[in-house]
Every structure is written in C-alpha cells, then in structure tokens.
Design a protein around this motif. Structure first.
Motif, PDB file in Angstrom:
ATOM      1  N   GLY A 176      -9.880   8.416   5.027  1.00 40.01           N
ATOM      2  CA  GLY A 176      -8.508   7.976   4.811  1.00 40.01           C
ATOM      3  C   GLY A 176      -8.212   7.366   3.454  1.00 40.01           C
ATOM      4  N   GLU A 177      -6.981   6.880   3.337  1.00 42.74           N
ATOM      5  CA  GLU A 177      -6.446   6.381   2.065  1.00 42.74           C
ATOM      6  C   GLU A 177      -5.951   4.945   2.221  1.00 42.74           C
ATOM      7  OE1 GLU A 177      -6.834   9.037   0.194  1.00 42.74           O
ATOM      8  OE2 GLU A 177      -6.811  10.532   1.797  1.00 42.74           O
ATOM      9  N   ILE A 178      -6.150   4.147   1.185  1.00 44.95           N
ATOM     10  CA  ILE A 178      -5.547   2.826   1.088  1.00 44.95           C
ATOM     11  C   ILE A 178      -4.754   2.775  -0.209  1.00 44.95           C
ATOM     12  CG2 ILE A 178      -5.934   0.344   0.857  1.00 44.95           C
ATOM     13  CD1 ILE A 178      -8.497   0.650   2.446  1.00 44.95           C
ATOM     14  N   VAL A 179      -3.504   2.339  -0.115  1.00 49.68           N
ATOM     15  CA  VAL A 179      -2.686   2.106  -1.310  1.00 49.68           C
ATOM     16  C   VAL A 179      -2.262   0.647  -1.292  1.00 49.68           C
ATOM     17  CG1 VAL A 179      -0.661   2.748  -2.646  1.00 49.68           C
ATOM     18  CG2 VAL A 179      -1.844   4.483  -1.273  1.00 49.68           C
ATOM     19  N   ASN A 180      -2.659  -0.100  -2.305  1.00 43.07           N
ATOM     20  CA  ASN A 180      -2.288  -1.505  -2.423  1.00 43.07           C
ATOM     21  C   ASN A 180      -1.127  -1.653  -3.402  1.00 43.07           C
ATOM     22  OD1 ASN A 180      -4.358  -2.258  -0.676  1.00 43.07           O
ATOM     23  ND2 ASN A 180      -5.834  -2.456  -2.338  1.00 43.07           N
ATOM     24  N   VAL A 181      -0.156  -2.444  -3.017  1.00 41.07           N
ATOM     25  CA  VAL A 181       1.021  -2.650  -3.864  1.00 41.07           C
ATOM     26  C   VAL A 181       0.854  -3.965  -4.619  1.00 41.07           C
ATOM     27  CG1 VAL A 181       3.522  -2.893  -3.955  1.00 41.07           C
ATOM     28  CG2 VAL A 181       2.469  -1.324  -2.299  1.00 41.07           C
ATOM     29  N   SER A 182       0.711  -3.864  -5.918  1.00 35.85           N
ATOM     30  CA  SER A 182       0.518  -5.010  -6.785  1.00 35.85           C
ATOM     31  C   SER A 182       1.829  -5.304  -7.523  1.00 35.85           C
ATOM     32  CB  SER A 182      -0.626  -4.723  -7.763  1.00 35.85           C
ATOM     33  OG  SER A 182      -0.865  -5.822  -8.609  1.00 35.85           O
ATOM     34  N   SER A 183       1.754  -5.613  -8.804  1.00 35.37           N
ATOM     35  CA  SER A 183       2.950  -5.933  -9.601  1.00 35.37           C
ATOM     36  C   SER A 183       2.557  -5.962 -11.066  1.00 35.37           C
ATOM     37  CB  SER A 183       3.498  -7.304  -9.199  1.00 35.37           C
ATOM     38  OG  SER A 183       4.469  -7.763 -10.130  1.00 35.37           O
ATOM     39  N   ILE A 184       3.516  -5.661 -11.934  1.00 31.30           N
ATOM     40  CA  ILE A 184       3.243  -5.792 -13.365  1.00 31.30           C
ATOM     41  C   ILE A 184       3.052  -7.258 -13.747  1.00 31.30           C
ATOM     42  CG2 ILE A 184       4.405  -3.652 -14.004  1.00 31.30           C
ATOM     43  CD1 ILE A 184       6.805  -5.355 -14.941  1.00 31.30           C
ATOM     44  N   ILE A 228       3.763   5.683  -3.969  1.00 31.86           N
ATOM     45  CA  ILE A 228       2.865   5.350  -2.862  1.00 31.86           C
ATOM     46  C   ILE A 228       2.502   6.613  -2.085  1.00 31.86           C
ATOM     47  CG2 ILE A 228       2.737   4.176  -0.620  1.00 31.86           C
ATOM     48  CD1 ILE A 228       4.468   1.941  -1.864  1.00 31.86           C
ATOM     49  N   ALA A 229       3.501   7.424  -1.785  1.00 35.72           N
ATOM     50  CA  ALA A 229       3.258   8.661  -1.032  1.00 35.72           C
ATOM     51  C   ALA A 229       2.353   9.611  -1.805  1.00 35.72           C
ATOM     52  CB  ALA A 229       4.586   9.336  -0.704  1.00 35.72           C
ATOM     53  N   PHE A 230       2.532   9.691  -3.109  1.00 35.08           N
ATOM     54  CA  PHE A 230       1.669  10.539  -3.935  1.00 35.08           C
ATOM     55  C   PHE A 230       0.206  10.112  -3.804  1.00 35.08           C
ATOM     56  CE2 PHE A 230      -0.506  10.670  -8.137  1.00 35.08           C
ATOM     57  CZ  PHE A 230      -0.753  12.033  -8.199  1.00 35.08           C
ATOM     58  N   LEU A 231      -0.049   8.806  -3.879  1.00 41.43           N
ATOM     59  CA  LEU A 231      -1.418   8.311  -3.782  1.00 41.43           C
ATOM     60  C   LEU A 231      -1.971   8.405  -2.364  1.00 41.43           C
ATOM     61  CD1 LEU A 231      -1.228   5.205  -6.141  1.00 41.43           C
ATOM     62  CD2 LEU A 231      -2.339   7.407  -6.593  1.00 41.43           C
ATOM     63  N   ASP A 288      -1.363  10.919  -0.442  1.00 40.75           N
ATOM     64  CA  ASP A 288      -1.490  12.353  -0.182  1.00 40.75           C
ATOM     65  C   ASP A 288      -2.758  12.871  -0.852  1.00 40.75           C
ATOM     66  OD1 ASP A 288      -1.271  15.076   0.067  1.00 40.75           O
ATOM     67  OD2 ASP A 288       0.646  15.251  -0.985  1.00 40.75           O
ATOM     68  N   ARG A 289      -3.804  13.057  -0.060  1.00 41.78           N
ATOM     69  CA  ARG A 289      -5.093  13.460  -0.642  1.00 41.78           C
ATOM     70  C   ARG A 289      -5.006  14.804  -1.353  1.00 41.78           C
ATOM     71  NH1 ARG A 289     -11.062  11.974   0.942  1.00 41.78           N
ATOM     72  NH2 ARG A 289      -9.923   9.999   0.954  1.00 41.78           N
ATOM     73  N   LYS A 290      -4.228  15.709  -0.815  1.00 40.26           N
ATOM     74  CA  LYS A 290      -4.119  17.023  -1.442  1.00 40.26           C
ATOM     75  C   LYS A 290      -3.552  16.910  -2.848  1.00 40.26           C
ATOM     76  CE  LYS A 290      -2.511  21.725  -0.496  1.00 40.26           C
ATOM     77  NZ  LYS A 290      -1.778  22.599   0.464  1.00 40.26           N
ATOM     78  N   ALA A 291      -2.635  15.973  -3.059  1.00 39.19           N
ATOM     79  CA  ALA A 291      -1.987  15.824  -4.365  1.00 39.19           C
ATOM     80  C   ALA A 291      -2.793  14.965  -5.332  1.00 39.19           C
ATOM     81  CB  ALA A 291      -0.597  15.226  -4.187  1.00 39.19           C
ATOM     82  N   SER A 292      -3.581  14.012  -4.804  1.00 37.76           N
ATOM     83  CA  SER A 292      -4.193  13.015  -5.694  1.00 37.76           C
ATOM     84  C   SER A 292      -5.668  12.760  -5.389  1.00 37.76           C
ATOM     85  CB  SER A 292      -3.416  11.697  -5.598  1.00 37.76           C
ATOM     86  OG  SER A 292      -3.408  11.208  -4.265  1.00 37.76           O
ATOM     87  N   GLU A 293      -6.354  13.757  -4.885  1.00 39.22           N
ATOM     88  CA  GLU A 293      -7.727  13.566  -4.405  1.00 39.22           C
ATOM     89  C   GLU A 293      -8.673  13.006  -5.449  1.00 39.22           C
ATOM     90  OE1 GLU A 293     -11.182  16.061  -1.995  1.00 39.22           O
ATOM     91  OE2 GLU A 293      -9.486  17.128  -2.884  1.00 39.22           O
ATOM     92  N   TYR A 294      -8.497  13.358  -6.710  1.00 37.78           N
ATOM     93  CA  TYR A 294      -9.453  12.966  -7.752  1.00 37.78           C
ATOM     94  C   TYR A 294      -9.077  11.635  -8.419  1.00 37.78           C
ATOM     95  CZ  TYR A 294     -13.417  14.294 -10.682  1.00 37.78           C
ATOM     96  OH  TYR A 294     -14.655  14.362 -11.292  1.00 37.78           O
TER      97      TYR A 294
END
Length: 280
Positions: A141-149, A240-243, A245-251
């Motif tokens: 699976g995937e984890i996406v963490n939301v940080s901030s500038i 967030i959705a891009f990250l 999505d393994r097919k789009a951002s696997e590497y």
C-alpha cells in the motif's frame, strides 16, 4: 476502470478542507473511503459531499474520532477492516497550528502548546503508520503525509512550533519511506502552500469575509504567490491522489512534492509577515 477501484483508503482530518477534497476525489474514482474527524456535523458534510459525487453509501465509512488518541486510532483502523476488509491507502492529513491557551505567540508559546502541536502533527502520524503497517504490507500500500511549506527551509518566526513539527514530519517520512519500501509500502509527502481552507486565517481570528479577503489579497501579490491565486483544496487533493496511485507514481519513494504556486521560490511572504507580525 477507475484508478482506485478495489482500493480502500483512510483519510484523516477529512471533516473539511484538503482532507474532504481528497476523500471525495478518491471515492469518486473508485475507492472505498474511511473519513474521520472530531466534529460529527462537519464529518457528515463530508459524507454528503462524497455521496453527492455519485459514490455508493456502502463505499463510505464515517468515524468520529480523535486521531491523537490510541482509542481513536484503533477505532479508525478496526472499523475500516470490519467494513472493507483491508487497507490500501493511508492519507495522514490531520494537522493544525494550535493556538496557545494563554494567547502567547511566536517563541513565547507555552510548552503545553508545543507538545500538543507535535502530538497532532507528528506523533499521530507515527502511531498510525506503526498500526497500519502490517495491513499495508499485505496490500503493498501507499502512505501520503500532508506537511506544509512552513517546514522550511525558510524561517517561520510567526509559528515556530507548527513549522518545527512539520519539518520533523518531513524527515520522519523520508526515513520511514526507506525503512518500509522493502515491504512494498511507499511513503511520500505533499507540502501545500496557501490553500483556501480557513486554516491560515482561523489562528488570526478572521471571520468568513476577512478570510476570503486574506486569500484574495495573498493571491494578488506575485511576491507571495507567483501563480496569482491561492490554491483550492482540490488542487492539493489531486497531488495526493497522484502519489496514492501506484500506477502513476510507482518510482517515487520518500519524496516531497511542493504544491504552493511558486511561493517557496520567491519567499516574499516571509518578509510580508515578518514586517507585519505583532510583537509580544
């Protein structure tokens, strides 16, 4: 086939703003989604927004919980597994710049405020990552963490505790990403700039009209946001959705994507706030 068909996602802090937009987007593209927050009324608004997007009611799991508590975390995970049977995606979005109880600002903020800031913005992410890890290992699976500038590298004198917590989140995410990729779990980070969620204005005590004027004013100043406008929650949700999505951002592993309309390349808003910030 929708890109998140047969995927199960947990989105923390999804009772409004970026979390709500992310939940709606993931669900509208096929995911079964657990939404969560402490405010039951606002969480119901998110649920209705998901349903309005054409998502089946059976694909939404709404959990009122405090993400900083062990009981809240456990309920979030157990209810997701009970309803959907697995977990594929964890979006750690919950976070806040918590006002000091005694009205102190900048480096004068109390240590209790410092501890609460780290508990919400960092510790809850660490705990959720540990608890969800075995389930994500099963699904790769995937984890996406939301940080901030606000995490830097530029100084943030108006909010040192919040910015420090987000900087720590970024480094934790990088380290955890390398630790967990051997189990097939990807971790990446999104760093939003100014987003029209009310987040940047609540701490300043602005009402709805003043908040709208603030975001409009910031967007109109090229030295603050070169793109010429403040982001909507949907702009960040798409990253967030891009990250997720393994097919789009696997590497992409352990990376931070900054979505700020160019703000961090000019850094003008730092001088803007430094000039206008009130002294204690």
């Amino acid at each position: 086939m929708a890109r998140f068909s047969d995927k199960v996602a947990i989105v923390t802090g999804s009772s409004n703003g970026i979390g709500r937009a992310a939940a709606v987007l993931l669900a509208s593209e096929g995911a079964k989604v657990t939404i969560t927050g402490r405010d039951s009324e606002r969480l119901e608004e998110t649920r209705q927004a998901v349903l309005k997007a054409g998502v089946a009611e059976s694909h939404v799991n709404s959990v009122v919980a405090d993400i900083t508590s062990a009981d809240g975390q456990d309920l979030l995970i157990s209810s997701t597994l009970e309803k959907f049977g697995k977990i594929d995606i964890l979006i750690n979005n919950a976070g806040a710049n918590i006002p000091d109880a005694n009205g102190k600002t900048r480096t004068e903020g109390g240590i209790d405020t410092f501890l609460k800031m780290f508990q919400l913005n960092l510790q809850s992410v660490v705990e959720m990552t540990q608890k969800v890890r075995p389930h994500l290992a099963k699904t790769r699976g995937e984890i996406v963490n939301v940080s901030s500038i606000a995490a830097g590298p530029a100084a943030q004198p108006q909010g040192p505790y919040y910015s420090s917590a987000k900087a720590a989140l970024d480094q934790y995410s990088r380290s955890a990403a390398i630790d967990l990729i051997s189990e097939g779990i990807r971790i990446n980070v999104v760093q939003p700039g100014f987003v029209e969620t009310g987040f940047s204005t609540v701490a300043r005590g602005l009402n709805a009209e003043e908040s709208a004027n603030f975001y409009s004013s910031m967007g109109a100043q090229p030295h603050c946001i070169p793109a010429g406008f403040c982001a909507k929650p949907e702009h960040i949700a798409s990253v967030i959705a891009f990250l997720a999505d393994r097919k789009a951002s696997e590497y992409i592993v352990g990376q931070t994507i900054t979505a700020d309309g160019g703000s961090t390349l000019v850094l003008g808003f730092h001088a803007h706030f430094a000039r206008k910030a009130p002294k204690n």
